[in-house]
Design an enzyme around this catalytic site. Structure first.
Site, PDB file in Angstrom:
ATOM      1  N   LYS A 183      16.449  23.915  33.344  1.00 36.23           N
ATOM      2  CA  LYS A 183      16.610  23.948  31.929  1.00 36.23           C
ATOM      3  C   LYS A 183      18.259  24.160  31.680  1.00 36.23           C
ATOM      4  CE  LYS A 183      12.441  24.873  30.344  1.00 36.23           C
ATOM      5  NZ  LYS A 183      11.596  24.451  31.482  1.00 36.23           N
TER       6      LYS A 183
HETATM    7  C1  LIG Z   1       7.801  23.657  26.440  1.00 31.86           C
HETATM    8  C2  LIG Z   1       7.602  24.571  27.586  1.00 31.86           C
HETATM    9  N1  LIG Z   1       6.906  25.424  27.309  1.00 31.86           N
HETATM   10  C3  LIG Z   1       6.666  26.608  28.306  1.00 31.86           C
HETATM   11  C4  LIG Z   1       7.292  26.617  29.454  1.00 31.86           C
HETATM   12  C5  LIG Z   1       7.175  27.647  30.419  1.00 31.86           C
HETATM   13  O1  LIG Z   1       8.318  28.083  31.024  1.00 31.86           O
HETATM   14  P1  LIG Z   1       8.368  28.900  32.440  1.00 31.86           P
HETATM   15  O2  LIG Z   1       8.021  27.669  33.436  1.00 31.86           O
HETATM   16  O3  LIG Z   1       9.850  29.435  32.335  1.00 31.86           O
HETATM   17  O4  LIG Z   1       7.120  29.653  32.408  1.00 31.86           O
HETATM   18  C6  LIG Z   1       8.249  25.387  29.790  1.00 31.86           C
HETATM   19  C7  LIG Z   1       9.011  25.176  30.965  1.00 31.86           C
HETATM   20  O5  LIG Z   1       8.790  24.748  32.025  1.00 31.86           O
HETATM   21  C8  LIG Z   1       8.385  24.363  28.692  1.00 31.86           C
HETATM   22  O6  LIG Z   1       8.925  23.287  28.984  1.00 31.86           O
END
Ligand SMILES: Cc1ncc(COP(=O)(O)O)c(C=O)c1O
Length: 371
Positions: A183
């Site tokens: 990210k």
């Molecule tokens: C569009 C989107 N939503 C939700 C997530 C979920 O984030 P995390 O992996 O930190 O739980 C991500 C990231 O991977 C994402 O790209």
């Protein structure tokens, strides 16, 4: 994420001595959990986005889940969302026993098409969950016109801004950010929920910590909660990353511009949409749309042979086996999403990427596509 020197990796975080020093300081302080850096990180993050409050949690998924709970989504509700997203945005709706109702996407922005979203709203719809996919702001002004509560999936959109100049995450709706290693800002794992209401902030802070209010004693809990806590080590890294954020975003924008120039000559290759109408992308990934009829697996194999990593990104959520089996989704329901999902390919993209690496990727892609 260490890769052989001759490989162009898909992603690479920017981490340096400042992060190392911050981690060591936390380790020496002895307070690794529920410590002071979490609040400092939250305040700095909220201030940057112009949000009244922010709550740091263990992941972007946790932020989405607590955001939906904050606005009161319950079992049996319908939540209109995008099928072109990482699966967590739809899964978070299922965690509360609500139903993700998908609507097709806009072919330019790849975000929820406001007209399709409007058509998907029923009398059971209690919320909208737009996703700012690939860091491009979803059309919030159009979605807000329905007057329904909104939770924003801004996990890919740190640094993005809307047409009216408001930062993504600063509009007042609960907005979820993710800090996974690829990210714009990373804490390894981690997330943040921006909020406008102090009551929502109190609820989220309690629910991330097993349902314990701040004034309650240890092991005293007055509601259902989760362990969605972030650590002080992660918060300390996040604070340093926040200081670096402008530089990292500028570097991502520089790499994106270099890609645009290097790939411009490849016929029928779709590039990420340019900023338009005042919307500003927070660059996260560089995803191209391969020409129709080209076998993506062969392109990936050709790139791999040239030392270039790539990834199909993203598959359509409604066509994943779990969603097909549970909801009976079939190909053809969301034609724009399905066409885009079949052709999307993420190329290497990270702040330290050199012009030479961009050129190498572009040359390999042109060669593999025979264009
Ligand atoms: C569009 C989107 N939503 C939700 C997530 C979920 O984030 P995390 O992996 O930190 O739980 C991500 C990231 O991977 C994402 O790209």
């Amino acid at each position: 994420m260490s890769v052989a020197a001759d490989i162009v990796p898909l992603a690479q975080p920017v981490l340096g001595e400042a992060e190392e020093a911050a981690v060591i300081e936390v380790l020496r302080s002895g307070q690794l959990s529920l410590g002071p850096r979490i609040g400092t990180f939250e305040q700095a993050f909220a201030a940057r986005l112009g949000a009244a409050h922010a709550s740091a949690v263990s992941s972007g998924t946790a932020a989405l889940h607590l955001g939906l709970r904050a606005i009161g989504v319950q079992a049996g509700d319908e939540v209109v969302t995008s099928p072109f997203s990482f699966v967590a945005s739809a899964n978070s709706i299922l965690y509360e026993g609500a139903r993700p109702v998908f609507a097709d996407i806009d072919p330019r922005t790849l975000n929820l098409d406001p007209a399709a979203a409007a058509a998907a709203i029923t009398d059971r719809t209690t919320a909208l969950l737009p996703v700012h996919i690939f860091g491009y702001p979803a059309d919030l002004p159009a979605l807000e016109a329905h007057g329904l509560p909104i939770v924003e999936d801004a996990c890919e959109a740190l640094g993005a801004a809307h047409v009216d100049g408001i930062a993504v995450g600063g509009r007042g709706h609960p907005a979820a950010f993710g800090f996974y290693a690829n990210k714009q800002l990373t804490t390894g794992e981690g997330g943040m929920l921006t909020l406008s209401s102090a009551e929502h902030k109190a609820q989220v802070d309690s629910e991330r910590n097993q349902g314990r209010a701040p004034d309650m004693g240890w092991l005293d809990h007055d509601r259902l909660g989760f362990n969605y806590r972030i650590t002080d080590i992660q918060a300390a890294i996040g604070l340093v990353q926040l200081e670096r954020l402008d530089g990292m975003l500028a570097d991502r924008a520089r790499v994106a511009a270099a890609y645009r120039a290097a790939l411009a000559g490849i016929e029928e290759l779709g590039l990420p949409c340019e900023d338009a109408g005042g919307d500003v992308r927070g660059w996260f990934v560089f995803v191209v749309q391969l020409p129709r009829g080209v076998a993506r697996d062969d392109v990936m194999a050709g790139l791999r042979a040239a030392g270039v990593q790539s990834k199909p990104y993203l598959p359509a959520i409604h066509l994943m086996s779990f969603y097909r089996e549970r909801f009976g989704h079939r190909p053809g329901e969301f034609p724009v999403c399905e066409d885009v999902a079949e052709r999307s390919l993420a190329l290497p993209f990270f702040p330290a990427m050199t012009e030479g690496q961009v050129a190498r990727v572009a040359e390999a892609l042109a060669r593999v596509l025979d264009r």
